[in-house]
Design an enzyme around this catalytic site. Structure first.
Site, PDB file in Angstrom:
ATOM      1  N   HIS A   1      31.601  34.076 -34.468  1.00  0.00           N
ATOM      2  CA  HIS A   1      32.178  33.588 -35.732  1.00  0.00           C
ATOM      3  C   HIS A   1      33.213  32.510 -35.428  1.00  0.00           C
ATOM      4  O   HIS A   1      34.125  32.751 -34.645  1.00  0.00           O
ATOM      5  CB  HIS A   1      32.866  34.730 -36.482  1.00  0.00           C
ATOM      6  CG  HIS A   1      31.929  35.650 -37.185  1.00  0.00           C
ATOM      7  ND1 HIS A   1      32.218  36.246 -38.377  1.00  0.00           N
ATOM      8  CD2 HIS A   1      30.689  36.066 -36.854  1.00  0.00           C
ATOM      9  CE1 HIS A   1      31.194  37.002 -38.760  1.00  0.00           C
ATOM     10  NE2 HIS A   1      30.263  36.916 -37.851  1.00  0.00           N
TER      11      HIS A   1
ATOM     12  N   TYR B   1      38.456  38.163 -46.501  1.00  0.00           N
ATOM     13  CA  TYR B   1      39.644  38.974 -46.774  1.00  0.00           C
ATOM     14  C   TYR B   1      40.109  38.634 -48.188  1.00  0.00           C
ATOM     15  O   TYR B   1      40.446  37.475 -48.453  1.00  0.00           O
ATOM     16  CB  TYR B   1      40.770  38.635 -45.795  1.00  0.00           C
ATOM     17  CG  TYR B   1      40.538  39.081 -44.368  1.00  0.00           C
ATOM     18  CD1 TYR B   1      39.749  38.336 -43.483  1.00  0.00           C
ATOM     19  CD2 TYR B   1      41.136  40.246 -43.883  1.00  0.00           C
ATOM     20  CE1 TYR B   1      39.554  38.747 -42.167  1.00  0.00           C
ATOM     21  CE2 TYR B   1      40.943  40.660 -42.557  1.00  0.00           C
ATOM     22  CZ  TYR B   1      40.148  39.905 -41.709  1.00  0.00           C
ATOM     23  OH  TYR B   1      39.959  40.315 -40.409  1.00  0.00           O
TER      24      TYR B   1
ATOM     25  N   PRO C   1      44.892  47.583 -39.471  1.00  0.00           N
ATOM     26  CA  PRO C   1      43.695  46.854 -39.042  1.00  0.00           C
ATOM     27  C   PRO C   1      43.509  45.463 -39.651  1.00  0.00           C
ATOM     28  O   PRO C   1      42.600  44.736 -39.256  1.00  0.00           O
ATOM     29  CB  PRO C   1      42.538  47.775 -39.457  1.00  0.00           C
ATOM     30  CG  PRO C   1      43.101  48.714 -40.464  1.00  0.00           C
ATOM     31  CD  PRO C   1      44.559  48.820 -40.204  1.00  0.00           C
TER      32      PRO C   1
ATOM     33  N   LYS D   1      43.511  43.630 -34.538  1.00  0.00           N
ATOM     34  CA  LYS D   1      44.148  43.492 -33.225  1.00  0.00           C
ATOM     35  C   LYS D   1      44.108  44.738 -32.339  1.00  0.00           C
ATOM     36  O   LYS D   1      44.332  44.652 -31.135  1.00  0.00           O
ATOM     37  CB  LYS D   1      45.633  43.102 -33.418  1.00  0.00           C
ATOM     38  CG  LYS D   1      45.828  41.664 -33.836  1.00  0.00           C
ATOM     39  CD  LYS D   1      45.663  40.718 -32.670  1.00  0.00           C
ATOM     40  CE  LYS D   1      45.393  39.309 -33.102  1.00  0.00           C
ATOM     41  NZ  LYS D   1      43.985  38.919 -33.163  1.00  0.00           N
TER      42      LYS D   1
ATOM     43  N   TYR E   1      44.771  34.995 -34.874  1.00  0.00           N
ATOM     44  CA  TYR E   1      43.531  35.741 -35.137  1.00  0.00           C
ATOM     45  C   TYR E   1      42.608  35.719 -33.919  1.00  0.00           C
ATOM     46  O   TYR E   1      42.054  36.744 -33.541  1.00  0.00           O
ATOM     47  CB  TYR E   1      42.820  35.164 -36.367  1.00  0.00           C
ATOM     48  CG  TYR E   1      41.785  36.111 -36.946  1.00  0.00           C
ATOM     49  CD1 TYR E   1      42.139  37.097 -37.864  1.00  0.00           C
ATOM     50  CD2 TYR E   1      40.454  36.038 -36.565  1.00  0.00           C
ATOM     51  CE1 TYR E   1      41.208  37.979 -38.386  1.00  0.00           C
ATOM     52  CE2 TYR E   1      39.497  36.921 -37.077  1.00  0.00           C
ATOM     53  CZ  TYR E   1      39.889  37.878 -37.992  1.00  0.00           C
ATOM     54  OH  TYR E   1      38.956  38.762 -38.498  1.00  0.00           O
TER      55      TYR E   1
HETATM   56  P1  RFL Z   1      41.029  55.330 -28.780  1.00  0.00           P
HETATM   57  O1  RFL Z   1      39.832  54.501 -29.143  1.00  0.00           O
HETATM   58  O2  RFL Z   1      41.632  56.158 -29.848  1.00  0.00           O
HETATM   59  O3  RFL Z   1      40.566  56.256 -27.573  1.00  0.00           O
HETATM   60  C1  RFL Z   1      41.348  57.331 -27.120  1.00  0.00           C
HETATM   61  C2  RFL Z   1      40.429  58.343 -26.479  1.00  0.00           C
HETATM   62  O4  RFL Z   1      41.218  59.402 -25.957  1.00  0.00           O
HETATM   63  C3  RFL Z   1      40.627  60.644 -26.315  1.00  0.00           C
HETATM   64  N1  RFL Z   1      41.670  61.670 -26.322  1.00  0.00           N
HETATM   65  C4  RFL Z   1      41.845  62.585 -25.361  1.00  0.00           C
HETATM   66  N2  RFL Z   1      41.194  62.792 -24.215  1.00  0.00           N
HETATM   67  C5  RFL Z   1      41.615  63.822 -23.440  1.00  0.00           C
HETATM   68  N3  RFL Z   1      42.643  64.639 -23.778  1.00  0.00           N
HETATM   69  C6  RFL Z   1      43.323  64.465 -24.920  1.00  0.00           C
HETATM   70  N4  RFL Z   1      44.341  65.257 -25.250  1.00  0.00           N
HETATM   71  C7  RFL Z   1      42.929  63.397 -25.772  1.00  0.00           C
HETATM   72  N5  RFL Z   1      43.382  62.924 -26.961  1.00  0.00           N
HETATM   73  C8  RFL Z   1      42.605  61.904 -27.282  1.00  0.00           C
HETATM   74  C9  RFL Z   1      39.997  60.380 -27.654  1.00  0.00           C
HETATM   75  O5  RFL Z   1      38.982  61.327 -27.942  1.00  0.00           O
HETATM   76  C10 RFL Z   1      39.465  58.963 -27.475  1.00  0.00           C
HETATM   77  O6  RFL Z   1      38.153  58.958 -26.961  1.00  0.00           O
HETATM   78  O7  RFL Z   1      42.206  54.462 -28.142  1.00  0.00           O
HETATM   79  P2  RFL Z   1      42.168  53.097 -27.297  1.00  0.00           P
HETATM   80  O8  RFL Z   1      41.192  53.209 -26.172  1.00  0.00           O
HETATM   81  O9  RFL Z   1      43.575  52.760 -27.049  1.00  0.00           O
HETATM   82  O10 RFL Z   1      41.531  52.005 -28.282  1.00  0.00           O
HETATM   83  C11 RFL Z   1      42.212  51.585 -29.437  1.00  0.00           C
HETATM   84  C12 RFL Z   1      41.214  51.238 -30.546  1.00  0.00           C
HETATM   85  O11 RFL Z   1      40.313  52.317 -30.738  1.00  0.00           O
HETATM   86  C13 RFL Z   1      41.909  50.905 -31.868  1.00  0.00           C
HETATM   87  O12 RFL Z   1      43.071  50.163 -31.655  1.00  0.00           O
HETATM   88  C14 RFL Z   1      40.985  50.101 -32.805  1.00  0.00           C
HETATM   89  O13 RFL Z   1      39.890  50.859 -33.252  1.00  0.00           O
HETATM   90  C15 RFL Z   1      41.771  49.584 -34.008  1.00  0.00           C
HETATM   91  N6  RFL Z   1      40.936  48.833 -34.948  1.00  0.00           N
HETATM   92  C16 RFL Z   1      40.586  47.524 -34.712  1.00  0.00           C
HETATM   93  N7  RFL Z   1      40.936  46.911 -33.572  1.00  0.00           N
HETATM   94  C17 RFL Z   1      40.523  45.647 -33.299  1.00  0.00           C
HETATM   95  O14 RFL Z   1      40.852  45.093 -32.241  1.00  0.00           O
HETATM   96  N8  RFL Z   1      39.733  44.933 -34.154  1.00  0.00           N
HETATM   97  C18 RFL Z   1      39.335  45.468 -35.331  1.00  0.00           C
HETATM   98  O15 RFL Z   1      38.584  44.807 -36.069  1.00  0.00           O
HETATM   99  C19 RFL Z   1      39.785  46.791 -35.669  1.00  0.00           C
HETATM  100  N9  RFL Z   1      39.404  47.365 -36.818  1.00  0.00           N
HETATM  101  C20 RFL Z   1      40.469  49.444 -36.114  1.00  0.00           C
HETATM  102  C21 RFL Z   1      39.714  48.666 -37.036  1.00  0.00           C
HETATM  103  C22 RFL Z   1      40.702  50.779 -36.359  1.00  0.00           C
HETATM  104  C23 RFL Z   1      40.229  51.353 -37.497  1.00  0.00           C
HETATM  105  N10 RFL Z   1      40.465  52.713 -37.664  1.00  0.00           N
HETATM  106  C24 RFL Z   1      39.436  53.640 -37.957  1.00  0.00           C
HETATM  107  C25 RFL Z   1      41.704  53.267 -37.198  1.00  0.00           C
HETATM  108  C26 RFL Z   1      39.247  49.230 -38.194  1.00  0.00           C
HETATM  109  C27 RFL Z   1      39.519  50.557 -38.454  1.00  0.00           C
HETATM  110  C28 RFL Z   1      39.037  51.113 -39.758  1.00  0.00           C
HETATM  111  C1  PHB Z   2      35.636  45.550 -39.134  1.00  0.00           C
HETATM  112  O1  PHB Z   2      34.579  44.882 -39.141  1.00  0.00           O
HETATM  113  O2  PHB Z   2      35.627  46.791 -39.003  1.00  0.00           O
HETATM  114  C2  PHB Z   2      36.938  44.872 -39.299  1.00  0.00           C
HETATM  115  C3  PHB Z   2      36.977  43.489 -39.329  1.00  0.00           C
HETATM  116  C4  PHB Z   2      38.190  42.843 -39.495  1.00  0.00           C
HETATM  117  C5  PHB Z   2      39.338  43.584 -39.628  1.00  0.00           C
HETATM  118  C6  PHB Z   2      39.314  44.959 -39.579  1.00  0.00           C
HETATM  119  C7  PHB Z   2      38.097  45.619 -39.423  1.00  0.00           C
HETATM  120  O3  PHB Z   2      40.528  42.928 -39.802  1.00  0.00           O
END
Ligand code: RFL
Ligand code: PHB
Length: 392
Positions: A72, A201, A293, A297, A385
């Site tokens: 993109h 957005y 989110p 980031k 971004y």
């Molecule tokens: P994670 O992915 O939460 O992984 C942590 C892992 O640790 C395990 N765990 C344990 N294991 C052993 N013992 C324990 N006591 C434990 N407790 C937990 C868990 O089961 C898991 O497997 O953390 P990590 O690796 O730091 O990664 C971070 C990302 O997952 C998070 O920041 C992103 O998903 C945030 N996020 C987005 N980030 C982006 O860069 N771009 C995006 O577009 C974006 N969109 C989003 C998002 C997060 C969202 N939600 C659901 C919070 C959109 C959404 C809706």
């Molecule tokens: C997504 O596709 O899940 C998504 C994209 C952009 C955002 C957050 C989530 O800022």
């Protein structure tokens, strides 16, 4: 069992750290609470910054991301019924993003881990960290009811916001900075071809909405909702009505409808714990910081942290000293706070705040106008971004 680095958590942070260490010839054990299926199917982030794409490429795990991910070069901001394109590539000196699901990154990293033959232990319960202040830290946990122990040189806490690692730091050591937002996101995954090839957005009087995608067949959509929203109150028809209303455009564009494959509510929070190191424990990713989110980031910060940590550990084991390990927290926090500010700013500009005065509404409208009409305004949004270049 003994290893050099014990890694708690098999999310993007833990898995990528394990892989980068493996490539540097450093041994690690990854211990994960859930099973493999859970890790591979959890739908979360979707936007990879240029630096994240580059890091995965350099680590040799970018092949499927290039084949299946969607490049993109721009995003759209929608307000007052009109879409305004932000040309990310032109405004950031040629950098761009790639849309590729976090769970796909996780699948690629699990495959690479299994291929490396190094240990990845799923379904570990009662994980506990010990001896972080001394020279011989360890992890204990149970698998199938059997107690296990790993002795190591360092522990990497990559276990997300609700993990155990951050809590293993003695009381009073970490300084916590936090903001909880008065809204959440209701997210759906729909079996429908995206009706546009860029993210939209939207700031709408009924609340924020986001149009995104996972492939040329699957659309990802979000709606601002209450923090304690009851999903049962949202029929499919209500979700689509609300999406069509908030994403309505004067040129007639609207998302395609399709069966809803998944739905969930995500709370919105900004959070930083400082420092990101205590003794032999290094915190990385969501274990140390959370962003709302809106700026896309979270996963990118997790990747940036472990890139710094892997380089620092490689310097240590390569006999190049501990300067980089000593600087780990400071190096990471500089990027973290930039992303914290940016994510807070995007969130503030795009959401409806219940207690907004008409004055605040006008300021929000003026800011949207500025970033979509001034090159300087657009550049600020675009540069953040696509993500700032790494300093290494
Ligand atoms: P994670 O992915 O939460 O992984 C942590 C892992 O640790 C395990 N765990 C344990 N294991 C052993 N013992 C324990 N006591 C434990 N407790 C937990 C868990 O089961 C898991 O497997 O953390 P990590 O690796 O730091 O990664 C971070 C990302 O997952 C998070 O920041 C992103 O998903 C945030 N996020 C987005 N980030 C982006 O860069 N771009 C995006 O577009 C974006 N969109 C989003 C998002 C997060 C969202 N939600 C659901 C919070 C959109 C959404 C809706
Ligand atoms: C997504 O596709 O899940 C998504 C994209 C952009 C955002 C957050 C989530 O800022």
């Amino acid at each position: 069992m003994r290893t050099q680095v014990a890694i708690v958590g098999a999310g993007p942070a833990g898995l990528l750290l394990g892989h980068l260490l493996h490539r540097a010839g450093i041994d690690s054990v990854i211990v994960e609470r859930h099973d493999r299926r859970h890790a591979e199917e959890r739908i979360r982030a979707g936007v990879l910054e240029q630096g994240t794409v580059d890091t995965l490429d350099e680590a040799g795990v970018g092949e499927r991301m290039h084949r299946e991910g969607l490049p993109h070069d721009g995003i759209e901001l929608l307000f007052d019924g009109t879409r305004h394109r932000i040309d990310l590539k032109a405004l950031s000196g040629g950098r761009s993003i790639r849309v590729y699901g976090q769970h796909e990154v996780v699948k690629d990293l699990i495959a690479a881990r299994l291929e490396s033959g190094r240990p990845l232990i799923f379904e570990a319960t009662d994980v506990a960290l010990h001896g972080l202040d001394g020279r011989t830290p360890s992890l204990t946990f149970a698998v199938d009811g059997e107690e296990r122990r790993i002795d190591c040189d360092y522990v990497a806490g990559c276990d997300g916001f609700h993990g155990v690692s951050r809590g293993a730091v003695p009381d009073g050591v970490l300084k916590v900075f936090e903001r909880v937002y008065p809204f959440a996101w209701l997210g759906i995954l729909a079996d429908a071809a995206p009706s546009l090839d860029e993210l939209v957005y939207a700031n709408h009087p009924s609340g924020f909405a986001l149009f995104s995608m996972r492939s040329d067949k699957v659309t990802r959509l979000y709606l601002q909702c209450e923090p304690d929203e009851d999903l049962a109150a949202w029929s499919d028809a209500r979700i689509w009505d609300e999406l069509h209303e908030r994403l309505a455009c004067d040129d007639g564009w609207t998302p395609n409808e399709g069966p809803i494959l998944q739905r969930g509510v995500t709370p919105m929070r900004s959070f930083v714990a400082e420092p990101m190191r205590h003794g032999r424990l290094f915190l990385a990713g969501d274990a140390a910081h959370i962003v709302p989110p809106t700026g896309a980031k979270g996963m990118n910060l997790a990747v940036a942290d472990v890139r710094v940590l892997a380089q620092a550990l490689a310097a240590h084991y390569g006999g190049l000293g501990d300067e980089k390990l000593a600087a780990y927290s400071t190096t990471c926090l500089r990027r973290v706070w930039r992303a914290e500010h940016y994510s807070w700013w995007m969130t503030s500009m795009l959401h409806r705040f219940r207690d907004n005065t008409p004055f605040m509404d006008r300021l929000q409208r003026s800011e949207l106008d500025y970033v979509t009409s001034s090159e300087a305004g657009g550049r600020m949004l675009a540069e953040n971004y696509v993500g700032l270049p790494f300093g290494d």
